[in-house]
Design a protein around this motif. Structure first.
Motif, PDB file in Angstrom:
ATOM      1  N   ARG A  32       0.850  -1.159  -0.009  1.00  0.00           N
ATOM      2  CA  ARG A  32      -0.127  -0.049  -0.011  1.00  0.00           C
ATOM      3  C   ARG A  32       0.896   1.363   0.080  1.00  0.00           C
ATOM      4  O   ARG A  32       0.478   2.229  -0.702  1.00  0.00           O
ATOM      5  CB  ARG A  32      -0.862   0.043   1.197  1.00  0.00           C
ATOM      6  CG  ARG A  32      -2.133  -1.097   1.025  1.00  0.00           C
ATOM      7  CD  ARG A  32      -3.193  -0.843   2.181  1.00  0.00           C
ATOM      8  NE  ARG A  32      -2.588  -1.172   3.242  1.00  0.00           N
ATOM      9  CZ  ARG A  32      -3.640  -1.131   4.319  1.00  0.00           C
ATOM     10  NH1 ARG A  32      -4.885  -0.896   4.540  1.00  0.00           N
ATOM     11  NH2 ARG A  32      -3.028  -1.446   5.417  1.00  0.00           N
ATOM     12  N   GLU A  33       1.982   1.461   0.691  1.00  0.00           N
ATOM     13  CA  GLU A  33       2.883   2.390   0.859  1.00  0.00           C
ATOM     14  C   GLU A  33       3.518   2.818  -0.764  1.00  0.00           C
ATOM     15  O   GLU A  33       3.495   3.841  -1.249  1.00  0.00           O
ATOM     16  CB  GLU A  33       3.664   2.340   1.676  1.00  0.00           C
ATOM     17  CG  GLU A  33       4.842   3.413   1.704  1.00  0.00           C
ATOM     18  CD  GLU A  33       4.210   4.813   2.043  1.00  0.00           C
ATOM     19  OE1 GLU A  33       4.896   5.896   1.636  1.00  0.00           O
ATOM     20  OE2 GLU A  33       3.130   4.788   2.642  1.00  0.00           O
ATOM     21  N   SER A  79       2.267   1.558  -3.549  1.00  0.00           N
ATOM     22  CA  SER A  79       0.901   2.174  -4.453  1.00  0.00           C
ATOM     23  C   SER A  79       0.953   3.557  -4.221  1.00  0.00           C
ATOM     24  O   SER A  79       0.569   4.230  -5.263  1.00  0.00           O
ATOM     25  CB  SER A  79      -0.198   1.253  -3.998  1.00  0.00           C
ATOM     26  OG  SER A  79      -1.372   1.823  -4.938  1.00  0.00           O
ATOM     27  N   ARG A  80       0.810   4.195  -2.979  1.00  0.00           N
ATOM     28  CA  ARG A  80       0.457   5.607  -2.506  1.00  0.00           C
ATOM     29  C   ARG A  80       1.656   6.309  -3.237  1.00  0.00           C
ATOM     30  O   ARG A  80       1.252   7.365  -3.995  1.00  0.00           O
ATOM     31  CB  ARG A  80       0.710   5.863  -1.286  1.00  0.00           C
ATOM     32  CG  ARG A  80       0.305   7.347  -0.677  1.00  0.00           C
ATOM     33  CD  ARG A  80       0.764   7.362   0.747  1.00  0.00           C
ATOM     34  NE  ARG A  80       2.043   7.119   1.183  1.00  0.00           N
ATOM     35  CZ  ARG A  80       2.953   8.262   0.591  1.00  0.00           C
ATOM     36  NH1 ARG A  80       2.586   9.136   0.178  1.00  0.00           N
ATOM     37  NH2 ARG A  80       4.403   7.975   1.162  1.00  0.00           N
ATOM     38  N   LYS A  87       0.891   6.307  -7.167  1.00  0.00           N
ATOM     39  CA  LYS A  87      -0.325   7.342  -7.557  1.00  0.00           C
ATOM     40  C   LYS A  87       0.191   8.743  -7.435  1.00  0.00           C
ATOM     41  O   LYS A  87      -0.141   9.372  -8.264  1.00  0.00           O
ATOM     42  CB  LYS A  87      -1.466   6.889  -6.537  1.00  0.00           C
ATOM     43  CG  LYS A  87      -2.454   7.636  -7.015  1.00  0.00           C
ATOM     44  CD  LYS A  87      -4.008   7.272  -5.988  1.00  0.00           C
ATOM     45  CE  LYS A  87      -5.013   8.242  -6.386  1.00  0.00           C
ATOM     46  NZ  LYS A  87      -6.290   7.458  -5.598  1.00  0.00           N
ATOM     47  N   GLU A  88       0.808   9.370  -6.370  1.00  0.00           N
ATOM     48  CA  GLU A  88       1.064  10.565  -5.884  1.00  0.00           C
ATOM     49  C   GLU A  88       2.286  11.045  -7.120  1.00  0.00           C
ATOM     50  O   GLU A  88       2.199  12.128  -7.823  1.00  0.00           O
ATOM     51  CB  GLU A  88       1.703  10.684  -4.699  1.00  0.00           C
ATOM     52  CG  GLU A  88       0.886  10.773  -3.553  1.00  0.00           C
ATOM     53  CD  GLU A  88       1.210  11.120  -2.244  1.00  0.00           C
ATOM     54  OE1 GLU A  88       2.551  11.180  -2.110  1.00  0.00           O
ATOM     55  OE2 GLU A  88       0.560  10.850  -1.149  1.00  0.00           O
TER      56      GLU A  88
END
Length: 259
Positions: A82-83, A85-86, A89-90
């Protein structure tokens, strides 16, 4: 624009992302596949494409995108990353690049797990353990697990929780022995988790199904140690677009005609 003219960066950590990359590689060579264990299982990508075999931070993503002219970023990281992926995305948002997230299944072996809805189920299941019971996270269960059924597990439960004062307070008020309160940043590295299991004679583990960041390493470590697991709660729904839907978007966008 045709598919041959568009440059696409795919973070291929999941099986679904590999499937998508392999399919897309039949129509274009302009794919930059980023593979690293940080994104999930290292995928063996096929096709005449560029493979980046390392984890990219935000600056690395921006650098590659600007240097080669990436027009689309596809986030195919596993649900646990998840990190990462964040960050992807950013970075895509900062670049103004089209971004797509492929939803991935939870690739975990549940063979040695028992699904539990609450403290009563957990105590019933874990009471058969002859050694210690390791509860990872699950702060909301800290008191109930040791008080259920006249404290059947009170002296055998080891609470492994994030280093927060509230976590420590809850365990102390519930009557945990000091040596059975372990505070550690999550997710716990596998080598440390193995050490706790061996050093504390753990024969049963309680894991929160919602703790996606930790669940894979927790269950694989438990399986390697030959101990059973009580899986508390439900696994959250995966974020993103199913790979079949994303493929349809690409075929329509670029006029791909499948033979």
């Amino acid at each position: 624009m045709s598919i041959e003219d568009e440059k696409i960066m795919i973070f291929a950590g999941s099986r679904e992302a590999k499937m998508f990359t392999d399919s897309l590689a039949e129509y274009t060579d302009n794919i930059y596949a980023v593979v690293s264990e940080a994104y999930g299982s290292r995928q063996h990508i096929s096709g005449n494409i560029t493979v980046i075999s390392r984890k990219l931070d935000a600056e690395g993503i921006r650098s590659w995108a600007k240097r080669v002219g990436i027009g689309i970023i596809v986030d195919g990281t596993e649900v646990y990353a998840r990190e990462e992926s964040r960050v992807i995305k950013e970075a895509a948002q900062e670049l103004g690049t089209d971004y797509f997230k492929i939803s991935s299944a939870v690739d975990v072996d549940f063979t040695h797990t028992t699904k539990c809805a609450g403290a009563a189920d957990i105590v019933k299941d874990a009471s058969y353990a002859v050694g210690s019971v390791l509860m990872i996270g699950c702060r909301e269960l800290a008191q109930a697990v040791v008080s259920e059924k006249d404290g059947a597990l009170k002296d055998r439960v080891i609470a492994l929780l994030p280093p927060e004062e509230e976590s420590i307070r809850l365990c102390q008020e519930a009557g945990y022995p000091e040596e059975n309160i372990i505070c550690m940043k999550m997710p716990v590295p596998e080598v440390l988790l193995r050490g706790i299991i061996e050093g504390k004679n753990v024969t049963h583990m309680i894991v929160a199904a919602s703790d996606i960041d930790s669940i894979k390493v927790n269950l694989s470590t438990a399986a390697a140690a030959g101990i059973r697991v009580s899986l508390y709660g439900d696994i959250p729904a995966a974020e993103g677009i199913p790979v079949q839907e994303l493929w349809k978007i690409f075929t329509e966008r670029f006029g791909i005609r499948e033979e």
